[in-house]
Design a protein around this motif. Structure first.
Motif, PDB file in Angstrom:
ATOM      1  N   GLY A  26     -42.097  24.441 -32.995  1.00  0.00           N
ATOM      2  CA  GLY A  26     -42.594  25.786 -33.239  1.00  0.00           C
ATOM      3  C   GLY A  26     -42.351  26.740 -32.100  1.00  0.00           C
ATOM      4  O   GLY A  26     -43.171  27.631 -31.824  1.00  0.00           O
ATOM      5  N   VAL A  27     -41.215  26.586 -31.409  1.00  0.00           N
ATOM      6  CA  VAL A  27     -40.862  27.452 -30.283  1.00  0.00           C
ATOM      7  C   VAL A  27     -39.459  28.001 -30.507  1.00  0.00           C
ATOM      8  O   VAL A  27     -38.789  27.668 -31.491  1.00  0.00           O
ATOM      9  N   SER A  28     -38.993  28.839 -29.586  1.00  0.00           N
ATOM     10  CA  SER A  28     -37.647  29.393 -29.680  1.00  0.00           C
ATOM     11  C   SER A  28     -36.642  28.430 -29.064  1.00  0.00           C
ATOM     12  O   SER A  28     -36.949  27.750 -28.073  1.00  0.00           O
ATOM     13  N   PRO A  29     -35.414  28.370 -29.605  1.00  0.00           N
ATOM     14  CA  PRO A  29     -34.413  27.458 -29.047  1.00  0.00           C
ATOM     15  C   PRO A  29     -34.124  27.694 -27.569  1.00  0.00           C
ATOM     16  O   PRO A  29     -33.872  26.730 -26.830  1.00  0.00           O
ATOM     17  N   ASP A  30     -34.176  28.958 -27.136  1.00  0.00           N
ATOM     18  CA  ASP A  30     -33.867  29.211 -25.728  1.00  0.00           C
ATOM     19  C   ASP A  30     -35.006  28.800 -24.798  1.00  0.00           C
ATOM     20  O   ASP A  30     -34.875  28.889 -23.574  1.00  0.00           O
ATOM     21  N   GLU A  31     -36.123  28.323 -25.343  1.00  0.00           N
ATOM     22  CA  GLU A  31     -37.210  27.803 -24.526  1.00  0.00           C
ATOM     23  C   GLU A  31     -37.097  26.291 -24.321  1.00  0.00           C
ATOM     24  O   GLU A  31     -37.842  25.715 -23.527  1.00  0.00           O
ATOM     25  N   VAL A  32     -36.158  25.657 -25.016  1.00  0.00           N
ATOM     26  CA  VAL A  32     -36.040  24.200 -25.023  1.00  0.00           C
ATOM     27  C   VAL A  32     -34.895  23.745 -24.125  1.00  0.00           C
ATOM     28  O   VAL A  32     -33.784  24.265 -24.210  1.00  0.00           O
ATOM     29  N   THR A  33     -35.178  22.764 -23.283  1.00  0.00           N
ATOM     30  CA  THR A  33     -34.155  22.119 -22.454  1.00  0.00           C
ATOM     31  C   THR A  33     -34.277  20.611 -22.619  1.00  0.00           C
ATOM     32  O   THR A  33     -35.379  20.061 -22.518  1.00  0.00           O
ATOM     33  N   PHE A  34     -33.164  19.951 -22.882  1.00  0.00           N
ATOM     34  CA  PHE A  34     -33.160  18.492 -22.910  1.00  0.00           C
ATOM     35  C   PHE A  34     -33.031  17.963 -21.485  1.00  0.00           C
ATOM     36  O   PHE A  34     -32.293  18.522 -20.667  1.00  0.00           O
ATOM     37  N   THR A  35     -33.748  16.895 -21.204  1.00  0.00           N
ATOM     38  CA  THR A  35     -33.704  16.259 -19.893  1.00  0.00           C
ATOM     39  C   THR A  35     -33.292  14.802 -20.060  1.00  0.00           C
ATOM     40  O   THR A  35     -33.103  14.327 -21.177  1.00  0.00           O
ATOM     41  N   SER A  36     -33.198  14.096 -18.947  1.00  0.00           N
ATOM     42  CA  SER A  36     -32.804  12.687 -19.014  1.00  0.00           C
ATOM     43  C   SER A  36     -33.992  11.759 -19.244  1.00  0.00           C
ATOM     44  O   SER A  36     -33.805  10.566 -19.489  1.00  0.00           O
ATOM     45  N   SER A  37     -35.215  12.294 -19.166  1.00  0.00           N
ATOM     46  CA  SER A  37     -36.407  11.469 -19.379  1.00  0.00           C
ATOM     47  C   SER A  37     -37.630  12.368 -19.435  1.00  0.00           C
ATOM     48  O   SER A  37     -37.587  13.542 -19.052  1.00  0.00           O
ATOM     49  N   GLY A  38     -38.743  11.781 -19.854  1.00  0.00           N
ATOM     50  CA  GLY A  38     -39.996  12.505 -19.798  1.00  0.00           C
ATOM     51  C   GLY A  38     -40.430  12.780 -18.374  1.00  0.00           C
ATOM     52  O   GLY A  38     -40.990  13.844 -18.073  1.00  0.00           O
ATOM     53  N   THR A  39     -40.166  11.840 -17.483  1.00  0.00           N
ATOM     54  CA  THR A  39     -40.517  12.031 -16.072  1.00  0.00           C
ATOM     55  C   THR A  39     -39.761  13.207 -15.478  1.00  0.00           C
ATOM     56  O   THR A  39     -40.344  14.032 -14.760  1.00  0.00           O
ATOM     57  N   GLN A  40     -38.462  13.321 -15.772  1.00  0.00           N
ATOM     58  CA  GLN A  40     -37.708  14.458 -15.270  1.00  0.00           C
ATOM     59  C   GLN A  40     -38.245  15.769 -15.832  1.00  0.00           C
ATOM     60  O   GLN A  40     -38.316  16.781 -15.132  1.00  0.00           O
ATOM     61  N   ALA A  41     -38.654  15.754 -17.089  1.00  0.00           N
ATOM     62  CA  ALA A  41     -39.231  16.950 -17.696  1.00  0.00           C
ATOM     63  C   ALA A  41     -40.520  17.355 -16.984  1.00  0.00           C
ATOM     64  O   ALA A  41     -40.737  18.540 -16.703  1.00  0.00           O
ATOM     65  N   VAL A  42     -41.378  16.386 -16.685  1.00  0.00           N
ATOM     66  CA  VAL A  42     -42.621  16.673 -15.970  1.00  0.00           C
ATOM     67  C   VAL A  42     -42.325  17.236 -14.591  1.00  0.00           C
ATOM     68  O   VAL A  42     -42.887  18.265 -14.183  1.00  0.00           O
ATOM     69  N   HIS A  43     -41.452  16.580 -13.841  1.00  0.00           N
ATOM     70  CA  HIS A  43     -41.154  17.042 -12.486  1.00  0.00           C
ATOM     71  C   HIS A  43     -40.542  18.430 -12.486  1.00  0.00           C
ATOM     72  O   HIS A  43     -40.933  19.291 -11.687  1.00  0.00           O
ATOM     73  N   ALA A  44     -39.588  18.663 -13.377  1.00  0.00           N
ATOM     74  CA  ALA A  44     -38.959  19.982 -13.434  1.00  0.00           C
ATOM     75  C   ALA A  44     -39.964  21.049 -13.851  1.00  0.00           C
ATOM     76  O   ALA A  44     -39.964  22.163 -13.311  1.00  0.00           O
ATOM     77  N   GLY A  45     -40.809  20.718 -14.798  1.00  0.00           N
ATOM     78  CA  GLY A  45     -41.789  21.687 -15.265  1.00  0.00           C
ATOM     79  C   GLY A  45     -42.810  22.037 -14.203  1.00  0.00           C
ATOM     80  O   GLY A  45     -43.046  23.218 -13.906  1.00  0.00           O
ATOM     81  N   VAL A  46     -43.426  21.035 -13.601  1.00  0.00           N
ATOM     82  CA  VAL A  46     -44.478  21.267 -12.614  1.00  0.00           C
ATOM     83  C   VAL A  46     -43.927  21.928 -11.354  1.00  0.00           C
ATOM     84  O   VAL A  46     -44.422  22.975 -10.902  1.00  0.00           O
ATOM     85  N   LEU A  47     -42.898  21.322 -10.785  1.00  0.00           N
ATOM     86  CA  LEU A  47     -42.387  21.817  -9.504  1.00  0.00           C
ATOM     87  C   LEU A  47     -41.668  23.147  -9.656  1.00  0.00           C
ATOM     88  O   LEU A  47     -41.668  23.975  -8.733  1.00  0.00           O
ATOM     89  N   GLY A  48     -41.054  23.386 -10.821  1.00  0.00           N
ATOM     90  CA  GLY A  48     -40.388  24.652 -11.056  1.00  0.00           C
ATOM     91  C   GLY A  48     -41.353  25.814 -11.146  1.00  0.00           C
ATOM     92  O   GLY A  48     -41.066  26.923 -10.685  1.00  0.00           O
ATOM     93  N   VAL A  49     -42.516  25.591 -11.755  1.00  0.00           N
ATOM     94  CA  VAL A  49     -43.541  26.636 -11.816  1.00  0.00           C
ATOM     95  C   VAL A  49     -44.079  26.939 -10.422  1.00  0.00           C
ATOM     96  O   VAL A  49     -44.284  28.103 -10.049  1.00  0.00           O
ATOM     97  N   ILE A  50     -44.304  25.893  -9.622  1.00  0.00           N
ATOM     98  CA  ILE A  50     -44.780  26.104  -8.249  1.00  0.00           C
ATOM     99  C   ILE A  50     -43.748  26.861  -7.427  1.00  0.00           C
ATOM    100  O   ILE A  50     -44.074  27.796  -6.695  1.00  0.00           O
ATOM    101  N   ALA A  51     -42.470  26.478  -7.569  1.00  0.00           N
ATOM    102  CA  ALA A  51     -41.410  27.110  -6.783  1.00  0.00           C
ATOM    103  C   ALA A  51     -41.255  28.590  -7.095  1.00  0.00           C
ATOM    104  O   ALA A  51     -40.767  29.364  -6.264  1.00  0.00           O
ATOM    105  N   ALA A  52     -41.673  29.002  -8.282  1.00  0.00           N
ATOM    106  CA  ALA A  52     -41.541  30.401  -8.679  1.00  0.00           C
ATOM    107  C   ALA A  52     -42.565  31.298  -7.991  1.00  0.00           C
ATOM    108  O   ALA A  52     -42.433  32.522  -8.030  1.00  0.00           O
ATOM    109  N   ARG A  53     -43.570  30.700  -7.353  1.00  0.00           N
ATOM    110  CA  ARG A  53     -44.583  31.487  -6.649  1.00  0.00           C
ATOM    111  C   ARG A  53     -44.099  31.838  -5.254  1.00  0.00           C
ATOM    112  O   ARG A  53     -43.588  30.978  -4.525  1.00  0.00           O
ATOM    113  N   SER A  54     -44.255  33.084  -4.852  1.00  0.00           N
ATOM    114  CA  SER A  54     -43.837  33.488  -3.506  1.00  0.00           C
ATOM    115  C   SER A  54     -44.729  32.853  -2.447  1.00  0.00           C
ATOM    116  O   SER A  54     -44.267  32.477  -1.365  1.00  0.00           O
ATOM    117  N   GLU A  55     -46.016  32.699  -2.763  1.00  0.00           N
ATOM    118  CA  GLU A  55     -46.951  32.021  -1.869  1.00  0.00           C
ATOM    119  C   GLU A  55     -47.733  31.010  -2.700  1.00  0.00           C
ATOM    120  O   GLU A  55     -48.821  31.323  -3.207  1.00  0.00           O
TER     121      GLU A  55
END
Length: 371
Positions: A59-88
């Motif tokens: 129930g999302v848009s195709p451009d919101e979806v990324t395939f990864t090599s595992s669930g663990t990679q998805a978690v790491h990319a999701g969590v750490l990517g959101v943190i990295a987007a913060r300036s502080e």
């Protein structure tokens, strides 16, 4: 003796839709999808079709979806990517019963100079609906949709409404095969092998409006470039099996829940000094975890294996590290000697009957030898 597989929470047997899609995609989707030649374009077309299919299932848009090599990679990319987007960056906040991939992300964030805060849960394994109370300027909140060891659902919708704009990363690996994920999350991660896809494929969804930046070595690239090239046939199989599972999971969940209810009640009635952690009602339909006082979980697992049942031990996140479960410790319940039985779409009533027939005698035999 043919093994009866009761470890569906780790990986479900490959779904027929996954097998068919993978076989079909192997001949056309093995080339790099980022290349401009004809074979590369064919792979890219297959990958885009898989992305559209997965998006429709979620129930999302195709451009919101990324395939990864595992669930663990998805978690790491999701969590750490959101943190990295913060300036502080502020604290990374997560429930104490998250999957080990989240705990590892928290450790990595702390080694990088950040702060991570684990929020406790009640005795059923449920986090407070306002986990950010008293915590200022959090970068990200990480809460699973349901627990992978005991099945307890988390109040995702209520948590999201109380998050005050802090991005909510939801690890939906345990629940996605069985039920929709409640609304309100910003980032969703899942693993294809949990619903009958193949190992080597995960899904990361980052909703529009959620800031994300590449946290990994390399250029400041998009999510898909940061993840790298994926196994296209595995992604195609993941999308095909997800579509099939979403169509059938309503009826399947009812059937499987009836079997786990039987297992829970039979264990409580026939085995003395037994504990069944997790919410008895508000839980996933496929998971039953139990611990028998005075019975070593690894011994019980091995005896069940000898009797033809493949179950997992709740005493460790990985069977090679015999450590008490951090999930059960956080809940304040018996954290040694646990066994998790997790059913799947191919589980039969006969298999459950045979399991319930032999389990009390196996437990009694182990206790007798331990005296």
């Amino acid at each position: 003796m043919t093994d009866t597989y009761f470890d569906g929470a780790t990986a479900q047997p490959p779904h027929p839709a996954a097998r068919d899609a993978y076989a079909a995609a192997l001949s056309e989707g093995w080339a790099g999808p980022g290349r401009l030649y004809t074979l590369g374009r064919r792979s890219r077309m297959l990958l885009e079709a898989a992305r559209q299919s997965a998006a429709a299932s979620l129930g999302v848009s195709p451009d919101e979806v990324t395939f990864t090599s595992s669930g663990t990679q998805a978690v790491h990319a999701g969590v750490l990517g959101v943190i990295a987007a913060r300036s502080e960056p502020g604290p990374m906040v997560y429930s104490a019963v998250e999957h080990s991939s989240v705990l590892h992300a928290a450790e990595w964030h702390e080694r990088s100079g950040g702060t991570a805060i684990a929020v406790g849960v009640d005795r059923l394994g449920r986090i407070d609906p306002d986990p950010l109370a008293g915590i200022d300027d959090a970068s990200v909140l990480v809460v699973q949709s349901a627990n992978h060891e005991v099945g307890t659902r988390q109040p995702i919708a209520a948590i999201a409404s109380n998050a005050g704009g802090v991005p909510l990363v939801c690890d939906a690996a345990a629940s996605l095969p069985w039920e929709p994920v409640p609304e309100g999350w910003s980032v969703l991660a899942a693993s294809a092998r949990k619903w009958g896809g193949f190992a080597g494929a995960g899904i990361l969804v980052v909703r529009k409006g959620t800031r994300w930046r590449n946290p990994f070595p390399g250029e400041d690239s998009s999510i898909r470039e940061a993840i790298g090239e994926v196994d296209v046939p595995a992604a195609v199989a993941a999308a095909a099996s997800l579509r099939a599972v979403v169509a059938e999971r309503g009826e399947l969940s009812k059937r499987v829940r009836a079997m786990t209810e039987r297992i829970r009640s039979h264990i409580a009635e026939t085995i003395p000094e037994v504990e069944l952690p997790g919410d008895p009602v508000d839980r996933l339909p496929n998971i039953v975890t139990f611990s028998c006082l005075g019975v070593d979980g690894e011994v019980l697992l091995n005896e069940l294996n000898r009797a033809g049942f493949a179950v997992s031990s709740g005493s460790a996140c990985a069977s090679t590290r015999l450590r008490p479960s951090h999930v059960l410790q956080a809940m304040g319940v018996l954290s040694h000697g646990n066994v998790r039985v997790s059913l799947h779409r191919e589980t039969t009533e006969d298999e459950v009957d045979r399991f319930l027939e032999v389990l009390p005698g196996i437990v009694e035999g182990i206790r007798r030898l331990a005296r």
